[in-house]
Every structure is written in C-alpha cells, then in structure tokens.
Design a protein around this motif. Structure first.
Motif, PDB file in Angstrom:
ATOM      1  N   LYS A 155       0.838  -1.204   0.000  1.00  0.00           N
ATOM      2  CA  LYS A 155       0.000   0.000   0.000  1.00  0.00           C
ATOM      3  C   LYS A 155       0.871   1.251   0.000  1.00  0.00           C
ATOM      4  CE  LYS A 155      -4.024  -2.154   2.111  1.00  0.00           C
ATOM      5  NZ  LYS A 155      -4.831  -2.432   3.274  1.00  0.00           N
ATOM      6  N   ASP A 156       1.922   1.223   0.796  1.00  0.00           N
ATOM      7  CA  ASP A 156       2.850   2.352   0.846  1.00  0.00           C
ATOM      8  C   ASP A 156       3.519   2.547  -0.519  1.00  0.00           C
ATOM      9  OD1 ASP A 156       4.482   4.365   1.650  1.00  0.00           O
ATOM     10  OD2 ASP A 156       5.642   3.195   3.097  1.00  0.00           O
ATOM     11  N   ALA A 157       3.945   1.426  -1.122  1.00  0.00           N
ATOM     12  CA  ALA A 157       4.600   1.504  -2.440  1.00  0.00           C
ATOM     13  C   ALA A 157       3.640   2.054  -3.490  1.00  0.00           C
ATOM     14  CB  ALA A 157       5.090   0.119  -2.846  1.00  0.00           C
ATOM     15  N   ALA A 158       2.375   1.601  -3.443  1.00  0.00           N
ATOM     16  CA  ALA A 158       1.387   2.065  -4.420  1.00  0.00           C
ATOM     17  C   ALA A 158       1.189   3.570  -4.312  1.00  0.00           C
ATOM     18  CB  ALA A 158       0.063   1.338  -4.196  1.00  0.00           C
ATOM     19  N   ALA A 159       1.092   4.063  -3.083  1.00  0.00           N
ATOM     20  CA  ALA A 159       0.894   5.496  -2.882  1.00  0.00           C
ATOM     21  C   ALA A 159       2.060   6.286  -3.452  1.00  0.00           C
ATOM     22  CB  ALA A 159       0.722   5.784  -1.395  1.00  0.00           C
ATOM     23  N   ARG A 160       3.250   5.757  -3.329  1.00  0.00           N
ATOM     24  CA  ARG A 160       4.442   6.482  -3.789  1.00  0.00           C
ATOM     25  C   ARG A 160       4.553   6.531  -5.311  1.00  0.00           C
ATOM     26  NH1 ARG A 160       8.153   7.290   0.499  1.00  0.00           N
ATOM     27  NH2 ARG A 160       7.320   6.416   2.433  1.00  0.00           N
ATOM     28  N   ILE A 161       3.889   5.617  -6.008  1.00  0.00           N
ATOM     29  CA  ILE A 161       3.911   5.693  -7.480  1.00  0.00           C
ATOM     30  C   ILE A 161       2.550   6.148  -8.016  1.00  0.00           C
ATOM     31  CG2 ILE A 161       5.778   4.053  -7.858  1.00  0.00           C
ATOM     32  CD1 ILE A 161       3.721   1.854  -8.298  1.00  0.00           C
ATOM     33  N   GLY A 162       1.742   6.722  -7.126  1.00  0.00           N
ATOM     34  CA  GLY A 162       0.486   7.339  -7.546  1.00  0.00           C
ATOM     35  C   GLY A 162      -0.608   6.373  -7.915  1.00  0.00           C
ATOM     36  N   LEU A 163      -0.595   5.176  -7.351  1.00  0.00           N
ATOM     37  CA  LEU A 163      -1.627   4.190  -7.654  1.00  0.00           C
ATOM     38  C   LEU A 163      -2.380   3.821  -6.374  1.00  0.00           C
ATOM     39  CD1 LEU A 163       0.433   1.777  -9.946  1.00  0.00           C
ATOM     40  CD2 LEU A 163      -1.243   3.482 -10.691  1.00  0.00           C
ATOM     41  N   THR A 164      -3.580   3.336  -6.565  1.00  0.00           N
ATOM     42  CA  THR A 164      -4.321   2.798  -5.426  1.00  0.00           C
ATOM     43  C   THR A 164      -4.741   1.376  -5.771  1.00  0.00           C
ATOM     44  OG1 THR A 164      -6.373   3.684  -6.318  1.00  0.00           O
ATOM     45  CG2 THR A 164      -5.256   5.005  -4.632  1.00  0.00           C
ATOM     46  N   GLN A 216       7.207  -5.824 -17.885  1.00  0.00           N
ATOM     47  CA  GLN A 216       8.440  -5.118 -17.505  1.00  0.00           C
ATOM     48  C   GLN A 216       8.118  -3.743 -16.903  1.00  0.00           C
ATOM     49  OE1 GLN A 216      11.839  -6.319 -18.008  1.00  0.00           O
ATOM     50  NE2 GLN A 216      12.105  -4.679 -16.514  1.00  0.00           N
ATOM     51  N   LYS A 217       7.174  -3.028 -17.534  1.00  0.00           N
ATOM     52  CA  LYS A 217       6.806  -1.699 -17.004  1.00  0.00           C
ATOM     53  C   LYS A 217       6.182  -1.818 -15.615  1.00  0.00           C
ATOM     54  CE  LYS A 217       4.854   1.595 -19.428  1.00  0.00           C
ATOM     55  NZ  LYS A 217       3.957   2.286 -20.376  1.00  0.00           N
ATOM     56  N   GLY A 218       5.322  -2.816 -15.443  1.00  0.00           N
ATOM     57  CA  GLY A 218       4.705  -3.034 -14.138  1.00  0.00           C
ATOM     58  C   GLY A 218       5.740  -3.379 -13.096  1.00  0.00           C
ATOM     59  N   TYR A 219       6.679  -4.233 -13.474  1.00  0.00           N
ATOM     60  CA  TYR A 219       7.746  -4.635 -12.541  1.00  0.00           C
ATOM     61  C   TYR A 219       8.596  -3.424 -12.161  1.00  0.00           C
ATOM     62  CZ  TYR A 219      12.036  -6.802 -10.853  1.00  0.00           C
ATOM     63  OH  TYR A 219      13.134  -7.137 -10.097  1.00  0.00           O
ATOM     64  N   ASP A 220       8.959  -2.613 -13.153  1.00  0.00           N
ATOM     65  CA  ASP A 220       9.795  -1.427 -12.876  1.00  0.00           C
ATOM     66  C   ASP A 220       9.080  -0.469 -11.927  1.00  0.00           C
ATOM     67  OD1 ASP A 220      11.706  -2.474 -14.514  1.00  0.00           O
ATOM     68  OD2 ASP A 220      11.228  -1.213 -16.245  1.00  0.00           O
ATOM     69  N   ALA A 221       7.791  -0.233 -12.172  1.00  0.00           N
ATOM     70  CA  ALA A 221       7.033   0.675 -11.301  1.00  0.00           C
ATOM     71  C   ALA A 221       6.938   0.107  -9.896  1.00  0.00           C
ATOM     72  CB  ALA A 221       5.627   0.899 -11.881  1.00  0.00           C
ATOM     73  N   PHE A 222       6.709  -1.176  -9.807  1.00  0.00           N
ATOM     74  CA  PHE A 222       6.603  -1.869  -8.523  1.00  0.00           C
ATOM     75  C   PHE A 222       7.914  -1.728  -7.737  1.00  0.00           C
ATOM     76  CE2 PHE A 222       7.299  -6.280  -6.676  1.00  0.00           C
ATOM     77  CZ  PHE A 222       6.492  -6.113  -5.569  1.00  0.00           C
ATOM     78  N   VAL A 223       9.026  -1.965  -8.403  1.00  0.00           N
ATOM     79  CA  VAL A 223      10.331  -1.875  -7.723  1.00  0.00           C
ATOM     80  C   VAL A 223      10.598  -0.437  -7.284  1.00  0.00           C
ATOM     81  CG1 VAL A 223      12.825  -2.105  -8.068  1.00  0.00           C
ATOM     82  CG2 VAL A 223      11.284  -3.876  -8.920  1.00  0.00           C
ATOM     83  N   ARG A 224      10.217   0.529  -8.131  1.00  0.00           N
ATOM     84  CA  ARG A 224      10.434   1.936  -7.767  1.00  0.00           C
ATOM     85  C   ARG A 224       9.631   2.289  -6.509  1.00  0.00           C
ATOM     86  NH1 ARG A 224       8.880   3.866 -12.277  1.00  0.00           N
ATOM     87  NH2 ARG A 224       6.920   4.844 -11.682  1.00  0.00           N
ATOM     88  N   GLY A 225       8.373   1.882  -6.493  1.00  0.00           N
ATOM     89  CA  GLY A 225       7.528   2.172  -5.327  1.00  0.00           C
ATOM     90  C   GLY A 225       8.035   1.487  -4.076  1.00  0.00           C
ATOM     91  N   LEU A 226       8.432   0.221  -4.229  1.00  0.00           N
ATOM     92  CA  LEU A 226       8.915  -0.523  -3.066  1.00  0.00           C
ATOM     93  C   LEU A 226      10.188   0.093  -2.502  1.00  0.00           C
ATOM     94  CD1 LEU A 226       8.518  -4.272  -4.096  1.00  0.00           C
ATOM     95  CD2 LEU A 226       7.327  -3.114  -2.250  1.00  0.00           C
ATOM     96  N   THR A 227      11.075   0.493  -3.404  1.00  0.00           N
ATOM     97  CA  THR A 227      12.337   1.065  -2.952  1.00  0.00           C
ATOM     98  C   THR A 227      12.075   2.350  -2.177  1.00  0.00           C
ATOM     99  OG1 THR A 227      13.381   0.124  -4.906  1.00  0.00           O
ATOM    100  CG2 THR A 227      14.623   1.806  -3.728  1.00  0.00           C
ATOM    101  N   GLU A 228      11.153   3.171  -2.692  1.00  0.00           N
ATOM    102  CA  GLU A 228      10.825   4.421  -1.981  1.00  0.00           C
ATOM    103  C   GLU A 228      10.131   4.121  -0.650  1.00  0.00           C
ATOM    104  OE1 GLU A 228       8.708   7.227  -4.357  1.00  0.00           O
ATOM    105  OE2 GLU A 228      10.081   7.009  -6.061  1.00  0.00           O
ATOM    106  N   ALA A 229       9.435   2.978  -0.598  1.00  0.00           N
ATOM    107  CA  ALA A 229       8.715   2.633   0.633  1.00  0.00           C
ATOM    108  C   ALA A 229       9.606   1.939   1.659  1.00  0.00           C
ATOM    109  CB  ALA A 229       7.529   1.738   0.292  1.00  0.00           C
ATOM    110  N   GLY A 230      10.868   1.691   1.297  1.00  0.00           N
ATOM    111  CA  GLY A 230      11.788   1.163   2.292  1.00  0.00           C
ATOM    112  C   GLY A 230      12.294  -0.236   2.052  1.00  0.00           C
ATOM    113  N   ALA A 231      11.939  -0.858   0.922  1.00  0.00           N
ATOM    114  CA  ALA A 231      12.501  -2.178   0.630  1.00  0.00           C
ATOM    115  C   ALA A 231      14.002  -2.046   0.391  1.00  0.00           C
ATOM    116  CB  ALA A 231      11.820  -2.774  -0.598  1.00  0.00           C
ATOM    117  N   THR A 232      14.760  -3.004   0.876  1.00  0.00           N
ATOM    118  CA  THR A 232      16.222  -2.895   0.733  1.00  0.00           C
ATOM    119  C   THR A 232      16.772  -3.729  -0.415  1.00  0.00           C
ATOM    120  OG1 THR A 232      16.498  -4.668   2.345  1.00  0.00           O
ATOM    121  CG2 THR A 232      16.548  -2.413   3.189  1.00  0.00           C
ATOM    122  N   ALA A 233      16.002  -4.681  -0.903  1.00  0.00           N
ATOM    123  CA  ALA A 233      16.465  -5.479  -2.045  1.00  0.00           C
ATOM    124  C   ALA A 233      15.271  -6.176  -2.692  1.00  0.00           C
ATOM    125  CB  ALA A 233      17.482  -6.525  -1.599  1.00  0.00           C
TER     126      ALA A 233
END
Lengths: 453, 122
Positions: A152-161, A362-379
């Motif tokens: 949920k945190d990752a989704a918010a950071r990439i502008g999705l719900t 690939q686009k979905g994966y990239d967006a997902f990784v970007r959101g997760l990284t901003e939300a605090g995922a470390t790897a």
C-alpha cells in the motif's frame, strides 16, 4: 496349447446428468442440478483427498492434488509453466480463494466483441451474489498483513491505489478460518442432495450418436450413458477431451493465461510474512493489464526464488523473516493452443507471450520496484526460473461470433446435449482471478438451459 | 535404477542448499521427486529420466562430484540442462522447506507455517 480368451466386461453406469470434472464449474452445476432433484453423476479424474493436518501443505499434497507434480510446462517464447488441480474440487483445492466479480466494462466488451446474447452485467451480478453468499465471500480478516502494508505504501508512492479483494472463506466454531473450496461447499451440498461422485475416473472419450452425446468411456473401461453431458474439466482438459472425441472446431485454439513473475522483497525490519495467509490487496494500473499483489510467503516458495540468486541456508538463516513474496502478472490474450499427442495422456500446450505483454510486465515490474524502494525495501529479487500462471481460460469460448465453440449459454456447437461449464467458455481473460467470473457465467448458463433456482 | 539416480541428484541438491550433505532430507526429497515424475505426461517422464541418467553419467565421468555438476547445470547455456536442474531443484526445495528441522535451523515457527498451509489445503 489352448489359448484362453478372457473378455473383460465393461461396467456400465447411467445418469441423467453426467458432469465431467468437479472444479468450480462442475461442482456448481452438480449442486444446482442435484438440488433440483435431478439424477447427477460427477466423474473426477483425481482422488477424493482430505488432507490430514500433518500433510496439509504443498509437499504433502503435491502428488495427490497437483497435476503433474505442480508444474505443467508450456511451449512458449519464454520459460512458462502453469499449475492446476487434479483432485475432487479441482483447482479450488489449491488456489488462494481470492474472489473477484467480472468488471462491468469487461462484461460489456465481451457481449459486444463476442456477440454474446443476454450477457447483462446485472444478471451476472445477481448470479455472483448468490455464489458469494454460498461461499462466505468476505473481506480478508487479515487486514494487518505486513506484505500488504508495504505494498500500500509503495502504491501510494507511485500514484496508484489498490483494492482489498474479498476471500472465499469461513470461520468455523473453533474460530479456525478455512478457505471455501468446492469440496467443502457445492460438492458437499450436491452429495447431500443425492448426486453421485466417482473419483479416480478419467473420461477418455465421448461417444456420440448423431449430434447427441450418448455416453462417456473412462480409462478403466466404464461406460456411462447420459441424457445431458456437462464438460467441466478445466481450460486444458476440456478441449483435450473434446478433441479426443472428434470435436475440434474452435476447440483449444484460444487459450489465455496470466503470465506472472514472482518477486522476493527484503525489508529492513523483520515482517514474518510467512506467518500470514496470502494477502488480498491488489494494485492495478502500473501498466496495461498488469496486476500486482503479495503472494503466499512460505519459506519454500521464498527459497525457490532466492536460491537462484545465490542464497543458501546460511544466508537465509538471518534474513528469511525479512522477506515477503509478491507477484506481477499480466492479462494474456487468447492465443494459446492445446493439442493431444500420440500416446495415452500426452498433450502439448503452447502459449506465445506477445511483445506487448512482456513490455507491460516489464513496465509493471519497474514501477513496482520503484515504489517498493521508496517505501523502504532494501532489495528485490525476481524469480529467474520461469514465468508461471495459475489462471487458464478461454480455450472453448462462448458467443455467437466465428471464434465461438459454444452458443451464448455454453451449448457446444453441433451438439444437442453437450454443455461446457468451466473457465474454457470465458471468451477472454477477465483481467482478474477467473474463479468468480467463471462461476457467475456458469450459473447464468445453468439458469438459461435448465430452470435452476 | 531410476530411484538411485534420483537420490544422486537430491543428495547433491540438499548439499547445495545447506552447504553440507544430509542423507535423511535427501531421501525425503527423493521420494517427492519420484512421485512428481510419475505424475508427468509420458513424454516428459521419458525426457526427465533420460536427463537424470545423463546427469549421473556426466557426474561419474567427472569424478563423482554431483554437487559441482549441479552447480554447473544450473548455469548451463543449454536450456534442457538448466531447465531440468531448476525444475528438480525446485521440487527438492519444496521437500526441504517442509521439514520441521529446517524451520528449527532457520529459527522460524513451523506451527505458524502449518497453520497458514492448513487454510489452503484442509
């Protein structure tokens, strides 16, 4: 030397309604017809499996309920495997129980593009509500799932719900939450109403008399005569059976799957995601047709992803509780083929993944990784083994257009008494987990073809 | 014969996963792998059996170091070698991570894992 010829007597059975397959479509059909007072016999290829608690896990059930040991290889331009159940209750015995309704825009598009008669969203929703009540479909009680919080945190950071998808499950008297599979719900009701169920019985061939199915022959030589035949063997086995029986027009030419990549995500703090059942939060909109969610995080499923990245037990020992497993899946178009091959039980399934599906993934994966990284995922570690799909559909589509295998209500073209009641008849992928939509479509067909309540 | 070859592979896979051999867990994994193979379509059964036979042959010719051979196959350029070893290793992982002893070694709760799995399978 005198040769003694022993001719095996084929056993013969008879039923008014013969249903092949006991998954979501077959179980629903058996229940409604049996409760109407009809004589119903269900043939199921797999066993009647009741997992003792000690074996209620993937390793314990692998040989008994998963077809081909849990991974069916698909001929594709990428490594792709699919999984399905081969047990009384079908794939509902092994899925997560996430229960979607068919989206209104999808219903309208199907009605228009496939010229499906009387395919109204309201009628489907009415069917869906009945099924949801019977299965105890309700919001997931595990709203504090740690993998969901991060998503949920990752989704918010990439502008999705996203949405919390309801789950088919009930809580028993002891407070224990249990998934509502077909074995515990519609099949139990069908048996209580007098339906007969014959397990370990694979339908080999349908025998026709003119345009009517007269009987079905099983692998053990049993012949079952019937007045009405309902084929509910699933999106792979239904077209294979029909083709073995000489029915090929528009059969097995339009299989759709949801190619999915699994992703292990590490966080700073331990989340112990493995202590929770599958989360129900899903994000859409990261790319066309893409769905992102958290998967079942057992140590085994995590290890299957992480081992390919060099993790062994010594590395996992300190980090396992900090990992959660997610998935990114894409809606596939109906373009796969299913064919029997020479030799008993041999078949080939092909599904070429289109460039636009790979791009979306690939686009979905990239967006997902970007959101997760901003939300605090470390790897983040994607599965390198293969794309998977547990959703298969659309291999015998309904409708009135040139691609349709059945009419608008599941009656097989060219036959008078053969109906298809499983995910095969969905004309395309619904873009969501197909169990809910397929059950609604099957109930709609039942109501039209036989006056069930 | 096939069971001995499967055991050769599962012993290598378990050693690969944990960094040291463990015959008991390799035996459990071998049973699961044998079961899974017996459930495959006939032409896949033949292909997997031939692939395992080739694995055993190459291992024997290279001095019997099955774990090193498995590592090489997992990174092989030839898809059949890589896909077969990945598929079989995945089955070994399923068996290996369903063992209470593995959970104890990883300091994870087997009871919590079992409770979640029961939701799906009972």
């Amino acid at each position: 030397m005198t040769k003694i010829k022993i001719k095996m007597q084929k056993s013969k059975l008879r039923s008014k309604f013969l249903i092949i397959g006991s998954g979501a479509g077959g179980a629903l059909s058996a229940c409604y017809l049996a409760e109407r007072g009809d004589d119903v016999l269900v043939l199921e290829e797999g066993p009647r499996f009741d997992a003792a608690d000690a074996h209620a896990n993937m390793a314990g059930t692998l040989a008994d309920i998963w077809r081909e040991g849990g991974a069916i290889p698909i001929q594709s331009n990428r490594r792709l495997v699919v999984a399905e159940g081969r047990v009384l209750g079908g794939s509902t015995m092994l899925n997560a129980g996430l229960f979607h309704r068919l989206p209104e825009d999808v219903a309208a598009a199907w009605a228009r593009d496939h010229r499906i008669a009387a395919f109204s969203y309201d009628a489907l929703t009415s069917c869906q509500k009945k099924i949801e009540t019977a299965l105890g479909v309700a919001p997931d009680p595990d709203a504090n799932h740690p993998a969901d919080r991060l998503l949920k945190d990752a989704a918010a950071r990439i502008g999705l719900t996203g949405t919390d998808v309801p789950v088919a499950g009930t809580t028993d008297a002891t407070g224990r939450r249990r998934k509502s599979n077909m074995r515990r719900t519609y099949l139990a009701r069908a048996e209580a109403a007098g339906a007969r169920i014959r397990t370990d019985s694979r339908a080999r061939r349908i025998q026709f008399s003119g345009s009517r199915a007269a009987s079905v022959e099983t692998d053990d030589g049993t012949v079952v005569a019937c007045e009405q035949l309902i084929v509910s063997a699933g999106a792979l086995q239904t077209p294979l059976l029909l083709r073995r029986s000489g029915i090929a027009k528009n059969i097995g030419n339009t299989l759709a799957v949801h190619p999915t990549i699994r992703v292990a995500v590490r966080t700073r703090e331990p989340s112990d995601a493995y202590r929770h059942a599958m989360s129900s939060y899903q994000i859409k909109g990261a790319a066309p047709g893409v769905t992102i969610g958290a998967s079942v995080t057992t140590p085994g499923t995590l290890a299957s992803v992480l081992t390919m990245h060099g993790f062994r037990q010594p590395e996992l020992r300190d980090q396992m509780s900090r990992f959660a497993l997610y998935y990114v899946s894409v809606k596939g178009a109906p373009r796969g083929h299913i064919r029997n091959l020479p030799g008993r039980g041999n078949y080939l399934v092909s599904y070429p993944i289109a460039p636009d599906e790979l791009t979306a993934l690939q686009k979905g994966y990239d967006a997902f990784v970007r959101g997760l990284t901003e939300a605090g995922a470390t790897a983040v570690y994607p599965s390198l083994r293969a794309l998977i799909s547990i959703h298969m559909m659309a291999s015998c589509p309904l409708g009135e257009d040139a691609r349709a295998a059945t009419d608008s209500f599941g009656l097989l073209r060219g036959a008078d008494n053969v109906f298809i009641h499983d995910a095969s008849i969905l004309p395309e992928s619904p873009g969501v987990n197909p169990q809910g939509p397929l059950m609604a479509v099957v109930l709609r067909c039942l109501k039209h073809n036989f006056p069930v309540q | 014969m096939r069971n001995r070859i499967i055991q050769l592979f599962t012993r290598a896979a378990v050693a690969y996963l944990r960094g040291e051999p463990d015959d008991r867990r390799a035996e459990v994994a071998a049973n699961l792998v044998a079961n899974a193979i017996s459930l495959m379509r006939p032409h896949f059964q033949i292909a997997v059996t031939l692939g395992l036979g080739y694995f055993a042959l190459v291992t024997a010719l290279s001095g019997g170091r099955a774990e090193a051979r498995l590592r090489a196959w997992l990174k092989a350029r030839l898809p059949p070698q890589r896909d077969l070893s990945l598929f079989l290793l995945n089955l070994v992982i399923i068996a290996y991570f369903d063992d209470p002893e593995t959970f104890r070694e990883l300091d994870l709760s087997f009871n919590d894992y079992s409770r979640v799995e029961r939701f799906y399978y009972t």
